[in-house]
Design an enzyme around this catalytic site. Structure first.
Site, PDB file in Angstrom:
ATOM      1  N   HIS A 188      10.654   8.099  -3.805  1.00 16.27           N
ATOM      2  CA  HIS A 188      11.824   7.762  -3.139  1.00 16.27           C
ATOM      3  C   HIS A 188      13.009   8.501  -3.848  1.00 16.27           C
ATOM      4  O   HIS A 188      12.982   8.776  -5.013  1.00 16.27           O
ATOM      5  CB  HIS A 188      12.088   6.331  -3.648  1.00 16.27           C
ATOM      6  CG  HIS A 188      11.040   5.168  -3.136  1.00 16.27           C
ATOM      7  ND1 HIS A 188      10.237   5.369  -2.141  1.00 16.27           N
ATOM      8  CD2 HIS A 188      11.089   3.998  -3.410  1.00 16.27           C
ATOM      9  CE1 HIS A 188       9.392   4.407  -1.816  1.00 16.27           C
ATOM     10  NE2 HIS A 188       9.974   3.500  -2.638  1.00 16.27           N
ATOM     11  N   CYS A 224      10.720  -0.915  -7.000  1.00 12.36           N
ATOM     12  CA  CYS A 224      10.631   0.395  -7.096  1.00 12.36           C
ATOM     13  C   CYS A 224      11.991   1.233  -7.035  1.00 12.36           C
ATOM     14  O   CYS A 224      12.159   2.186  -7.708  1.00 12.36           O
ATOM     15  CB  CYS A 224       9.497   1.145  -6.321  1.00 12.36           C
ATOM     16  SG  CYS A 224       9.410   0.599  -4.357  1.00 12.36           S
TER      17      CYS A 224
HETATM   18  N1  LIG Z   1       3.931   0.416  -3.023  1.00 14.97           N
HETATM   19  C1  LIG Z   1       4.925   0.328  -3.954  1.00 14.97           C
HETATM   20  O1  LIG Z   1       5.522   1.426  -4.191  1.00 14.97           O
HETATM   21  C2  LIG Z   1       5.415  -0.835  -4.617  1.00 14.97           C
HETATM   22  C3  LIG Z   1       6.461  -0.796  -5.692  1.00 14.97           C
HETATM   23  C4  LIG Z   1       6.531  -1.742  -6.281  1.00 14.97           C
HETATM   24  C5  LIG Z   1       5.975  -3.010  -5.961  1.00 14.97           C
HETATM   25  N2  LIG Z   1       5.254  -3.163  -5.038  1.00 14.97           N
HETATM   26  C6  LIG Z   1       4.691  -4.578  -4.610  1.00 14.97           C
HETATM   27  O2  LIG Z   1       3.408  -4.584  -5.052  1.00 14.97           O
HETATM   28  C7  LIG Z   1       2.678  -5.327  -4.004  1.00 14.97           C
HETATM   29  C8  LIG Z   1       1.435  -4.532  -3.713  1.00 14.97           C
HETATM   30  O3  LIG Z   1       1.966  -3.424  -2.809  1.00 14.97           O
HETATM   31  P1  LIG Z   1       0.932  -2.211  -2.577  1.00 14.97           P
HETATM   32  O4  LIG Z   1       1.799  -1.232  -2.081  1.00 14.97           O
HETATM   33  O5  LIG Z   1      -0.207  -1.875  -3.584  1.00 14.97           O
HETATM   34  O6  LIG Z   1       0.081  -2.717  -1.098  1.00 14.97           O
HETATM   35  P2  LIG Z   1      -1.400  -2.596  -0.603  1.00 14.97           P
HETATM   36  O7  LIG Z   1      -1.613  -1.051  -0.817  1.00 14.97           O
HETATM   37  O8  LIG Z   1      -1.280  -3.265   0.695  1.00 14.97           O
HETATM   38  O9  LIG Z   1      -2.479  -3.449  -1.512  1.00 14.97           O
HETATM   39  C9  LIG Z   1      -2.353  -4.859  -1.340  1.00 14.97           C
HETATM   40  C10 LIG Z   1      -3.575  -5.438  -2.482  1.00 14.97           C
HETATM   41  O10 LIG Z   1      -3.390  -6.760  -2.517  1.00 14.97           O
HETATM   42  C11 LIG Z   1      -4.988  -7.383  -2.437  1.00 14.97           C
HETATM   43  N3  LIG Z   1      -4.877  -8.742  -1.546  1.00 14.97           N
HETATM   44  C12 LIG Z   1      -4.288  -9.081  -0.422  1.00 14.97           C
HETATM   45  N4  LIG Z   1      -4.677 -10.164  -0.089  1.00 14.97           N
HETATM   46  C13 LIG Z   1      -5.314 -10.660  -1.094  1.00 14.97           C
HETATM   47  C14 LIG Z   1      -5.797 -11.966  -1.471  1.00 14.97           C
HETATM   48  N5  LIG Z   1      -5.767 -12.983  -0.785  1.00 14.97           N
HETATM   49  N6  LIG Z   1      -6.685 -12.205  -2.495  1.00 14.97           N
HETATM   50  C15 LIG Z   1      -6.417 -11.035  -3.591  1.00 14.97           C
HETATM   51  N7  LIG Z   1      -5.917  -9.882  -3.281  1.00 14.97           N
HETATM   52  C16 LIG Z   1      -5.377  -9.862  -1.944  1.00 14.97           C
HETATM   53  C17 LIG Z   1      -5.647  -6.219  -1.516  1.00 14.97           C
HETATM   54  O11 LIG Z   1      -6.890  -6.281  -1.745  1.00 14.97           O
HETATM   55  P3  LIG Z   1      -7.951  -5.925  -0.431  1.00 14.97           P
HETATM   56  O12 LIG Z   1      -8.227  -4.604  -0.448  1.00 14.97           O
HETATM   57  O13 LIG Z   1      -9.081  -6.804  -0.686  1.00 14.97           O
HETATM   58  O14 LIG Z   1      -7.403  -6.561   0.992  1.00 14.97           O
HETATM   59  C18 LIG Z   1      -4.952  -4.836  -1.924  1.00 14.97           C
HETATM   60  O15 LIG Z   1      -5.600  -4.760  -3.244  1.00 14.97           O
HETATM   61  C19 LIG Z   1       3.697  -5.808  -3.053  1.00 14.97           C
HETATM   62  O16 LIG Z   1       4.106  -7.035  -3.436  1.00 14.97           O
HETATM   63  C20 LIG Z   1       4.474  -4.749  -3.021  1.00 14.97           C
HETATM   64  O17 LIG Z   1       6.072  -5.286  -2.785  1.00 14.97           O
HETATM   65  C21 LIG Z   1       4.678  -2.041  -4.392  1.00 14.97           C
END
Ligand SMILES: NC(=O)c1ccc[n+]([C@@H]2O[C@H](COP(=O)([O-])OP(=O)(O)OC[C@H]3O[C@@H](n4cnc5c(N)ncnc54)[C@H](OP(=O)(O)O)[C@@H]3O)[C@@H](O)[C@H]2O)c1
Length: 350
Positions: free
Chosen positions: A246, A131
């Protein structure tokens, strides 16, 4: 866009990024014949909002990925490491938001509006950049094209939603506790983040005095803009107690002189960018102004007094929108427009 519509899987549909992807797919009316909300076993049966209604979450499994043509994945690096190859083998094209595949030589790393043509060479997987990197690319690409770039020094002020939904809860809970005179609980971040600033985003790997986030910004910038090793890139990434958005202080040294006035004009006409630059009137980009927006805001455009070919910029973007979900959907649109949503010929990411 072609007349086709696609069976779309959103992997991580309950997360900060996944739920925003669902929002953006509906807003942009992406041609989906069906959207499947995939998450962990914990979320089986849970309902997530989509297009004015709800979708029921299905656990990610060998069975639930069958028939998915386009997968937008944001369930973390470990999940993408394991499941992206399985999705590709099952016939899907994956747009991956995690960092796991970004630097892989066969994976295009694409910022829509910056390096669209990179999607052409995909072998089943296109990566969405980090991001922090993403919003800086939107601001720097016009400068690169107009004046060349010799060096980039960036310091970031990153919101907690960049770490996901648990981090948002932690900032709010800590803020409440501190205002009530109670001891804050620290779980997600290495230190209290409320009323504080942390000069650490992600982790320090053994022997490295840069964090993994800083390494990502430096490597991904080079890959996306195609910059040679001779171009210096230096990043310091800092976590601040902001929920979403950010901010970045970017110092860019150009090959050819570019005045702040010309830079302002150049960026005013650039896709995905809005110049907010009247500091005397208090007009400059703020994270609270960018939340929910797809545009990246840029302001405080000024000459670096220490170098005649250096400019300073202040760049602010919504990390969950252009920084993640919006770009993922824009990449999906590019793939659809170019008829590139089709099973990979012989690629193997196993
Ligand atoms: N946040 C940002 O600004 C941003 C920007 C760019 C990229 N990212 C990347 O995107 C990814 C997710 O980020 P996020 O911020 O959305 O995290 P998050 O809010 O913690 O969400 C994580 C997601 O992954 C799912 N998950 C976890 N374990 C799993 C499994 N074993 N099988 C299937 N689904 C599973 C969770 O489902 P449950 O609800 O079922 O646990 C939830 O839907 C990361 O790799 C992060 O680096 C984030």
């Amino acid at each position: 866009m072609s007349e086709r519509s696609y069976r779309v899987g959103v992997v991580g549909a309950t997360g900060a990024v996944g739920s925003t992807i669902l929002e953006v797919l509906a807003e942009r009316d992406f041609p989906a014949s069906e959207v499947v909300a995939l998450a962990s076993e914990r979320s089986a049966g849970k309902k997530v909002p989509f297009a004015g209604g709800e979708l029921e979450c299905v656990p990610l499994s060998g069975e639930s990925i069958q028939g998915i043509e386009l997968a937008l994945a944001s369930a973390g690096g470990k999940i993408s490491a394991e499941w992206a190859p399985k999705l590709i083998d099952a016939g899907a094209v994956v747009v991956d938001n995690t960092s796991y595949w970004r630097m892989h030589q066969d994976v295009p790393l694409v910022v829509a509006g910056v390096n669209d043509d990179a999607v052409e060479g995909h072998s089943g997987l296109v990566a969405n950049p980090n991001c922090t990197t993403m919003q800086m690319m939107v601001a720097l690409k016009p400068i690169l094209d107009a004046a060349g770039i010799e060096r980039i020094v960036v310091s970031t002020y990153q919101s907690v939603s960049g770490t996901g939904r648990e981090a948002i809860k932690e900032l709010k809970a800590q803020s409440r506790a501190l205002l009530d005179g109670e001891e804050p609980e620290v779980e997600v971040f290495p230190h209290q983040v409320a009323f504080n600033i942390l000069p650490q985003v992600e982790v320090f790997e053994a022997g490295d005095d840069y964090t993994t986030e800083e390494r990502k910004v430096m490597r991904e910038t080079r890959k996306i803009l195609g910059l040679p090793e001779s171009v210096g890139i230096s990043a310091t990434c800092v976590r601040v107690p902001v929920v979403t958005g950010h901010s970045e202080s970017v110092n860019v040294q150009t090959e050819r002189e570019l005045s702040p006035e010309d830079c302002r004009e150049l960026l005013s006409g650039a896709p995905g960018l809005v110049v907010v630059d009247d500091p005397g009137e208090g007009a400059y980009p703020l994270p609270i102004d960018v939340e929910g927006r797809d545009d990246v805001l840029v302001g405080r455009i000024r000459r670096d007094p220490s170098h005649e070919r250096c400019l300073n910029l202040w760049v602010v973007g919504d990390n969950l929108r252009k920084g993640a979900a919006t770009n993922a959907v824009q990449v999906a649109e590019l793939l659809a427009e170019r008829d590139l949503v089709r099973p990979a010929a012989a690629a193997s990411f196993a």
